[in-house]
Write a protein that holds these residues in place. Structure first.
Motif, PDB file in Angstrom:
ATOM      1  N   ARG A 226      43.798  39.643  -9.237  1.00  0.00           N
ATOM      2  CA  ARG A 226      44.554  38.426  -9.406  1.00  0.00           C
ATOM      3  C   ARG A 226      44.091  37.060  -8.624  1.00  0.00           C
ATOM      4  NH1 ARG A 226      48.604  37.279 -13.290  1.00  0.00           N
ATOM      5  NH2 ARG A 226      48.406  39.115 -14.090  1.00  0.00           N
ATOM      6  N   ASP A 227      43.865  36.801  -7.644  1.00  0.00           N
ATOM      7  CA  ASP A 227      44.067  35.930  -6.779  1.00  0.00           C
ATOM      8  C   ASP A 227      42.384  35.534  -5.522  1.00  0.00           C
ATOM      9  OD1 ASP A 227      46.581  34.937  -6.927  1.00  0.00           O
ATOM     10  OD2 ASP A 227      46.830  36.398  -4.856  1.00  0.00           O
ATOM     11  N   HIS A 228      41.374  36.601  -6.455  1.00  0.00           N
ATOM     12  CA  HIS A 228      40.186  36.869  -6.189  1.00  0.00           C
ATOM     13  C   HIS A 228      39.122  36.796  -6.494  1.00  0.00           C
ATOM     14  CE1 HIS A 228      41.867  36.810  -1.936  1.00  0.00           C
ATOM     15  NE2 HIS A 228      42.587  37.911  -2.177  1.00  0.00           N
ATOM     16  N   ALA A 229      39.488  37.285  -8.443  1.00  0.00           N
ATOM     17  CA  ALA A 229      38.230  37.020  -9.512  1.00  0.00           C
ATOM     18  C   ALA A 229      38.303  36.078 -10.557  1.00  0.00           C
ATOM     19  CB  ALA A 229      38.328  38.635  -9.788  1.00  0.00           C
ATOM     20  N   ASP A 230      37.165  35.903 -10.904  1.00  0.00           N
ATOM     21  CA  ASP A 230      37.853  34.922 -12.154  1.00  0.00           C
ATOM     22  C   ASP A 230      37.032  35.840 -12.886  1.00  0.00           C
ATOM     23  OD1 ASP A 230      37.013  32.739 -11.015  1.00  0.00           O
ATOM     24  OD2 ASP A 230      35.027  33.639 -10.535  1.00  0.00           O
ATOM     25  N   ARG A 231      36.592  36.968 -13.164  1.00  0.00           N
ATOM     26  CA  ARG A 231      36.093  38.333 -14.460  1.00  0.00           C
ATOM     27  C   ARG A 231      36.273  39.486 -13.736  1.00  0.00           C
ATOM     28  NH1 ARG A 231      34.250  37.442 -19.098  1.00  0.00           N
ATOM     29  NH2 ARG A 231      33.760  39.302 -19.248  1.00  0.00           N
ATOM     30  N   VAL A 232      36.822  40.576 -14.708  1.00  0.00           N
ATOM     31  CA  VAL A 232      37.272  41.757 -14.038  1.00  0.00           C
ATOM     32  C   VAL A 232      36.377  42.623 -15.237  1.00  0.00           C
ATOM     33  CG1 VAL A 232      38.671  43.740 -13.421  1.00  0.00           C
ATOM     34  CG2 VAL A 232      40.046  41.182 -13.277  1.00  0.00           C
ATOM     35  N   LEU A 233      35.909  44.014 -14.712  1.00  0.00           N
ATOM     36  CA  LEU A 233      35.063  45.055 -14.885  1.00  0.00           C
ATOM     37  C   LEU A 233      35.723  46.289 -14.581  1.00  0.00           C
ATOM     38  CD1 LEU A 233      33.088  46.467 -16.609  1.00  0.00           C
ATOM     39  CD2 LEU A 233      31.609  46.276 -14.665  1.00  0.00           C
ATOM     40  N   VAL A 234      36.103  46.954 -16.087  1.00  0.00           N
ATOM     41  CA  VAL A 234      37.435  48.597 -14.881  1.00  0.00           C
ATOM     42  C   VAL A 234      36.338  49.428 -15.689  1.00  0.00           C
ATOM     43  CG1 VAL A 234      39.496  49.931 -15.973  1.00  0.00           C
ATOM     44  CG2 VAL A 234      39.494  46.629 -15.878  1.00  0.00           C
ATOM     45  N   MET A 235      35.929  50.098 -14.650  1.00  0.00           N
ATOM     46  CA  MET A 235      35.351  51.391 -15.023  1.00  0.00           C
ATOM     47  C   MET A 235      36.545  52.709 -14.756  1.00  0.00           C
ATOM     48  SD  MET A 235      31.512  50.966 -12.477  1.00  0.00           S
ATOM     49  CE  MET A 235      31.160  52.447 -13.254  1.00  0.00           C
ATOM     50  N   TYR A 236      35.174  54.109 -15.798  1.00  0.00           N
ATOM     51  CA  TYR A 236      36.558  54.914 -15.694  1.00  0.00           C
ATOM     52  C   TYR A 236      34.880  56.487 -16.159  1.00  0.00           C
ATOM     53  CZ  TYR A 236      39.315  59.174 -16.889  1.00  0.00           C
ATOM     54  OH  TYR A 236      39.589  59.868 -16.364  1.00  0.00           O
ATOM     55  N   ALA A 237      35.348  57.198 -15.312  1.00  0.00           N
ATOM     56  CA  ALA A 237      33.472  58.047 -15.297  1.00  0.00           C
ATOM     57  C   ALA A 237      32.626  57.407 -15.952  1.00  0.00           C
ATOM     58  CB  ALA A 237      34.257  59.235 -16.152  1.00  0.00           C
ATOM     59  N   GLY A 238      32.287  56.221 -15.096  1.00  0.00           N
ATOM     60  CA  GLY A 238      30.913  55.744 -14.943  1.00  0.00           C
ATOM     61  C   GLY A 238      30.660  54.960 -16.115  1.00  0.00           C
ATOM     62  N   ARG A 239      32.027  54.588 -17.000  1.00  0.00           N
ATOM     63  CA  ARG A 239      31.482  53.849 -18.188  1.00  0.00           C
ATOM     64  C   ARG A 239      32.553  52.821 -18.566  1.00  0.00           C
ATOM     65  NH1 ARG A 239      28.900  58.849 -18.141  1.00  0.00           N
ATOM     66  NH2 ARG A 239      28.139  59.536 -20.006  1.00  0.00           N
TER      67      ARG A 239
END
Length: 346
Positions: A226-239
């Protein structure tokens, strides 16, 4: 090979990125952009493929890996270099000059037989034709900028004479000393206590801003995003499970997996949510890459999974401004989404 993504502000454009290890697809179908000076956090459980993705971006995937898709790095406004399939000599020329890595294990990244200062001098002289004296001055200044006291003296010390936090600061100094356009930090706070983790992330952020670089921050510490990123990519099982603006993803997750990660955070780490008597958990464990089930890889652990989820792999869809989710049942995720796993808590 050059190409131009639709948005001229995009520094790094990734499309259909795949990494196959020994014939097994370990990363598949990733697509995202990183804009100039932007911070993208790549999060997920251990084994999600985060570090493998980071290495593929730099053209340094493990030996025997097959990287497919497209990774384009901006050279000048309107001109991009394709990194997938580029010759090793081209990729080597990019590292340290236009791209740089802040590794997970600083002790392994630093040579034990050379002083920290000498290693910084070598980094400077690998990209700039300057005297050793000038490179030494830059090395000392770089150590001073990352908060290492008495930098001139510490530059003569060896890595084993540094504390864990100091070593991590030193590799941040090495990564930023040539002012690259893109930094990739692969779990940069691993094995550090929480206080040092925050210090290192703060220093990394300050140095990124000082050199004007974009940052891909690979981490399993969702509570720090929350304090360090502008955007987030959440990955699961390489996807990709979900991606979007950090605050939107953290406050209004659309993927059940993201909701489970947030629900599993200790009180005080999930953006101010109230403490609960029981800490929810995601049941089970991620599947091995060589044993992925048909359909959605998360279906066996998801409270919302139905027959379609177990039969058909979901594709990314837009659910808000810059917000994408790969889930058939995203509209059924409750609000607050973290309540989805509360009944399964232990």
């Amino acid at each position: 090979m050059t190409a131009t993504p639709p948005d001229a502000d995009v520094l790094l454009s990734v499309r259909e990125l795949g990494v196959t290890l020994h014939g097994v697809p370990a990363v598949s179908g990733l697509a995202f952009d990183v804009r100039a000076r932007e911070v993208l956090a790549v999060v997920g459980e251990s084994g999600a493929g985060k570090s493998l993705t980071a290495r593929a971006l730099l053209g340094s995937a493990p030996r025997g890996a097959l990287v497919t898709g497209s990774v384009r790095l901006r050279r000048t406004p309107g001109s991009y270099d394709e990194l997938v399939g580029a010759p090793a000599s081209v990729l080597a020329a990019l590292r340290g000059r236009r791209t740089a890595l802040v590794p997970q294990d600083a002790l392994s990244a630093l040579s034990p037989v050379h002083s920290v200062g000498d290693q910084l001098v070598a980094a400077v002289r690998s990209v700039a034709r300057v005297s050793r004296m000038e490179a030494r001055a830059r090395a000392v200044a770089a150590l001073d900028r990352v908060g290492i006291a008495d930098a001139a003296r510490k530059a003569r010390a060896y890595p084993h004479e540094y504390s864990g936090g100091m070593r991590q600061r030193a590799v941040i100094a090495m990564a930023t000393i040539n002012e690259p356009d893109l930094l990739i930090a692969d779990e940069p706070t691993t094995a550090l206590d929480p206080g040092l983790q925050e210090q290192v992330l703060r220093v990394l952020g300050e140095q990124r801003e000082a050199v004007g670089a974009a940052l891909v921050l690979v981490t399993h510490e969702l509570g720090t995003v929350r304090d360090h990123a502008d955007r987030v990519l959440v990955m699961y099982a390489g996807r990709q499970a979900e991606q979007g603006p950090a605050r939107r993803v953290l406050d209004h997750p659309a993927a059940p997996y993201t909701a489970g990660l947030l629900a599993s955070l200790p009180p005080g780490r999930s953006g101010g949510r109230s403490a609960r008597r029981r800490l929810p958990t995601i049941p089970g464990a991620p599947p091995a890459f060589d044993r992925l089930p048909p359909g959605c890889a998360f279906a066996a652990r998801c409270p919302l999974a139905d027959d379609r989820c177990r039969r058909e792999e979901p594709r990314a869809r837009t659910v808000g401004d810059g917000h994408e989710v790969s889930c058939h049942r995203w509209e059924d995720v409750p609000r607050p989404a973290t309540e989805l796993f509360l009944e399964r808590s232990v």
